[in-house]
Design an enzyme around this catalytic site. Structure first.
Site, PDB file in Angstrom:
ATOM      1  CD  GLU A  36      95.610  41.946  55.549  1.00 26.11           C
ATOM      2  OE1 GLU A  36      96.697  41.365  55.606  1.00 26.11           O
ATOM      3  OE2 GLU A  36      94.764  41.890  56.456  1.00 26.11           O
ATOM      4  N   GLY A  37      99.366  45.591  54.214  1.00 31.55           N
ATOM      5  CA  GLY A  37     100.574  46.033  53.534  1.00 31.55           C
ATOM      6  C   GLY A  37     100.235  47.104  52.523  1.00 31.55           C
TER       7      GLY A  37
END
Lengths: 592, 592
Positions: free
Chosen positions: A435-436
């Site tokens: 998620e980053g």
């Protein structure tokens, strides 16, 4: 095997003593009285403790396997999934219109923590589905919603997010997966996606992939990206399942952890896809899903630390080793329990004070989301947008470190897989990446969120801290142990922001070289604020003659620990930030 | 698969530019000219790069297996072991009398780093042997030395250390393994030992176990412990091998990492053992072995970080993702390499500046050991005794964190086992635990070493820092970037020591609650001193018109980074320490 007990009492404290849920005026919150939330959390706890936690090690040991194109989950996962489904747990905070229960997001968050602590890899099948549902809710046509949402909310079907390709992760502009428009309005999707969590499995009838791809005419970079629904099995008009779509699993990755979740290479070969939202505006729809997913990942960080901490405490109480420096404490044994030793306590207090602070921060963040969605509160929306990278980045960095520390309490036994402490660390590790990656969170925070809306949310945050300090200065229980450290840390954070503003225009590298330090100091200030708020609630409870004085006194002690031991980190981060870009950027790439 | 290249140039810099080996006046050092050490290090590098590093992933994937009482090492280990043996690498710094080459310990340390970086699990078979040899050298009778040392030095036989039992690790006073004296002067050893690294394997003809056990009459606690040699296979009087001794492998542990090393449960069933040193004074002999082993473990911490760093740099140079914020740097590609991004550089610089500083610290520590052993320098002995827990505890904590950071540079790919970055972290993790968990190192430092010899070594350390600063104040290249941060950090360290002295008598918990923080701040001051010394050497080289200006300029930049970004941590540690024992010790055990 590790144990897990849902921390219902602490969750109740946050929901009711700190957040005062029923008094917030947020639609749906008036129902959230103590009895109601206790019933939900205890029920979730039963499932987590009795079903999910015992499967955690099984998932780690067995992993998933791909045979003849079919993905098999570890022994027991399918049964557990059925129980999750039957309980309707996935639809808790989703719209009634599609079969959900429409409870506030904060309730879904609390339940989510319980499930994640018990079995992170298993919970991801649900977590991804939840994220996919949110993207569909935010951007898809009514027809798509009607077709997909009811069965996804009931978890007859699960969902996935398909962003990453072998040559691109963060830089989505490089995506190569193609979407060719067809005469019937659908698209043919062709390309390869990697690292697809819950990419396929044997627990649901269908898997609904949300896929980023490039349709013709969108131009270069991220502008040309669109979002598509690509079902594993085609859905007929009457809702029944039809033929296999052109989607297949290339392989399951061998990972450091979360072995119970099938991380797949997904191959799309002229698979039929349906556009979600506007053409060439796929990132916007995907980001709806990603912001909530990031809060969920921040939750994973401390939820794994919570599970690891519980076991570290047990071990420290049981294991006899050495004698207390201040005198024998266990005269009947040939040694004292580990927990008498100051350095063991330091580790346990680090874990306890982080986990409880992070839980408060995450629930408070979830309540901001409710405030934004249910009240249309723009200030709350701006604030949670600012704080999302802090929740994700800070909490997963520290959460991982705390699982490592819990493992350390076990000494040599912590390194043996049988004890389960290694798994907490290996599982928690991914939360810093997906998620980053956390560096991207820091970049998002410093490069985008700080300056968003002309800096209004950032200013509002500082104002909130200032107001809290001012309003409570007369409270002796808070002043010295809580408010003074918070004030000092907040001042450091503002000084860092000032430095960025001064440097930012002429030398953006000076700000970005300090971005991770900034994210961490922001995290400490946020947890400091949470601890001040919790301290206030506990001081009040004690003053009101609570029947559980021990709980509130423990809360105050734990908070004092966090303020005294963790908040001084802001000074270090500030000094690093103010050292600027020079030594960071000085070396030519070939001289590393 | 990860690559590894021996950092010969950097090692040469430390040995010759910084330590000025040939000028030290330490016996044996006059031979250590640049050509000689280059030849050794390059030869070690060839073996490491060509043979050991390619087996690192093999060892991790295959692990060791126990079949019918025989331990089998991973494919290729046996051949590699033969090559190590043929090269005589184990005897490098061991006495000529028993077949060694009698080179200084600092040379063995440098070669050790190269082997550990390439394959830590493999190198442990040799490392444990080396430690066992040292204990025998220090305490055993001439007869035992003659019987065991030549074959151990040649690695026909390997060695182990047997301390831990299921119910006791650090607290050796709890040991239950028994030693029954026999009429012939030998003992019958009975008991179970766990976590025995290199406990058994198929690469050598015999395994010589050094075992702590309790012989009658020694009293309770650690006083009653003696040290024994217990060979796997009995050695006949003529040196040939006889019958199996009563030693067997109970199982091989499933661990988080170092899978290539067989971590065994060892069962002793009336096994014949021979007393090493004095009866009931076994710990003294074992500690000889352990002090050097701790330096070796501190080396493992940064050696794994070095290997991980090399690969992170490669990845950051190759992987194209995003654009530099200051403008496109790779116009021919569709993205810039990761290394243009400030936060990626921050991570790489953290790793680089730590590894190079830790290497200097470890070599310098090894040189103190040489000074103590070869010159009988008591001050050097006191100093290295003080610093051993810092080398072990600080370097393995930070070394592990750096492997995690190197993995982070890879993003999602770092979490996939195939890339090898997970292995560096999983392998490095054990170094924080074994040879005394890092909390025990901190306890040793604060509870014992600080006050040793009336505080003389600690005072000597501060005096050395002060003198260095004073002598170099006129050096403009050093003053602001190196000497000022060193001075400030050293002041913080002294303030912490003062706090301990003030508190220590009346409240020992106040000192122990800050022990890990103290160990870390001590580590930063030591690395700061090393960087100042290296900075001085590089500034001098540049002034002298070196032919490799880039190397020395890079060294100065890297040092400036460490001083600016890491030394501010001492302020945080001091604040934590000065917060005292209260919130650490306040909670009753049941309230965690």
């Amino acid at each position: 095997m590790p144990r897990y007990t849902a921390p219902v009492k602490d969750m109740q404290f946050i929901l009711h003593d700190m957040l005062k849920a029923t008094d917030t005026g947020i639609p749906g919150y008036s129902d959230l009285d103590r009895e109601f939330t206790a019933a939900i959390l205890e029920e979730a706890g039963k499932l987590a403790e009795g079903v999910l936690a015992p499967l955690n090690a099984v998932g780690d040991t067995e992993g998933c396997r791909l045979e003849n194109g079919v993905v098999y989950t570890p022994t027991g996962f399918k049964d557990a999934f059925e129980q999750l489904k039957e309980g309707g747990w996935n639809g808790l905070d989703l719209p009634e219109e599609y079969g959900g229960q429409n409870l506030p997001y904060v309730v879904g968050t609390a339940v989510g923590e319980v499930f994640v602590s018990a079995n992170m890899a298993f919970n991801m099948y649900q977590g991804l589905t939840h994220g996919a549902i949110n993207a569909i809710l935010a951007a898809a046509s009514d027809e798509l919603k009607q077709t997909y949402l009811p069965k996804m909310i009931s978890m007859e079907w699960t969902g996935t997010m398909n962003l990453t390709e072998p040559h691109c992760g963060t830089d989505l502009g490089l995506i190569r997966t193609k979407a060719d428009p067809q005469d019937d309005g659908s698209y043919k999707i062709t390309g390869q996606k990697i690292f697809i969590s819950a990419g396929d499995h044997d627990m649901a009838d269908n898997v609904i992939h949300l896929v980023l791809a490039k349709a013709p005419g969108g131009g270069a970079g991220t502008k040309g990206i669109s979002l598509f629904i690509v079902p594993k099995i085609m859905v007929n008009e009457d809702g029944s399942l039809g033929a296999r779509n052109g989607v297949s699993v290339g392989k399951i990755e061998e990972k450091m952890g979360i072995h119970g979740n099938a991380t797949c290479v997904m191959n799309y070969d002229e698979a039929t896809g349906y556009l979600v939202g506007d053409l060439h505006k796929g990132l916007r729809a995907m980001f709806v899903m990603m912001n909530e997913a990031r809060l969920g990942v921040g939750l994973q960080g401390y939820a794994q630390a919570e599970a690891a901490y519980q076991n570290a405490v047990d071990y420290a109480r049981d294991r006899l080793q050495g004698r207390a420096v201040t005198g024998v404490e266990n005269p009947d044994g040939n040694a004292d329990p580990l927990i008498v030793h100051p350095d063991i306590r330091r580790m346990l207090m680090d874990q306890k004070s982080f986990v409880e602070g992070a839980r408060a921060f995450t629930f408070w963040g979830a309540h901001l989301i409710d405030r934004a969605h249910r009240l249309g509160d723009k200030d709350a929306e701006g604030l949670i947008s600012l704080l999302t990278p802090v929740i994700k980045g800070f909490q997963t960095d520290v959460g991982f470190a705390m699982t490592v520390q819990a493992q350390q309490v076990y000494g040599g036994h912590g390194y043996i897989e049988e004890q389960g402490m290694s798994q907490f660390a290996r599982d928690a590790r991914i939360a810093m990446i997906y998620e980053g990656a956390n560096g991207v969170q820091a970049l998002d925070l410093v490069g985008r969120k700080l300056a968003a809306e002309g800096g209004k949310p950032a200013m509002a945050f500082f104002e909130m801290v200032k107001t809290f300090i001012k309003e409570n200065e007369g409270n002796e229980a808070l002043k010295e142990p809580f408010l003074e450290p918070l004030k000092a840390a907040s001042k450091d954070l503002q000084a860092a922001m000032m430095y960025f503003m001064q440097q930012g225009m002429k030398n953006p590298n000076a700000a970005l070289a300090g971005s991770t330090d900034f994210m961490h100091m922001f995290g400490h200030v946020c947890l400091g604020l949470m601890w001040a708020m919790m301290g206030k609630a506990s001081a009040q409870a004690l003053q009101d003659g609570t029947s559980d004085a021990t709980f509130h006194e423990t809360k105050l002690t734990t908070g004092r620990y966090y303020m005294a031991r963790q908040l001084p980190a802001t000074g270090m981060h500030l000094a690093r930030i103010q050292s600027g870009a020079e030594p960071v950027m000085a070396l030519a790439a070939e001289n590393f």
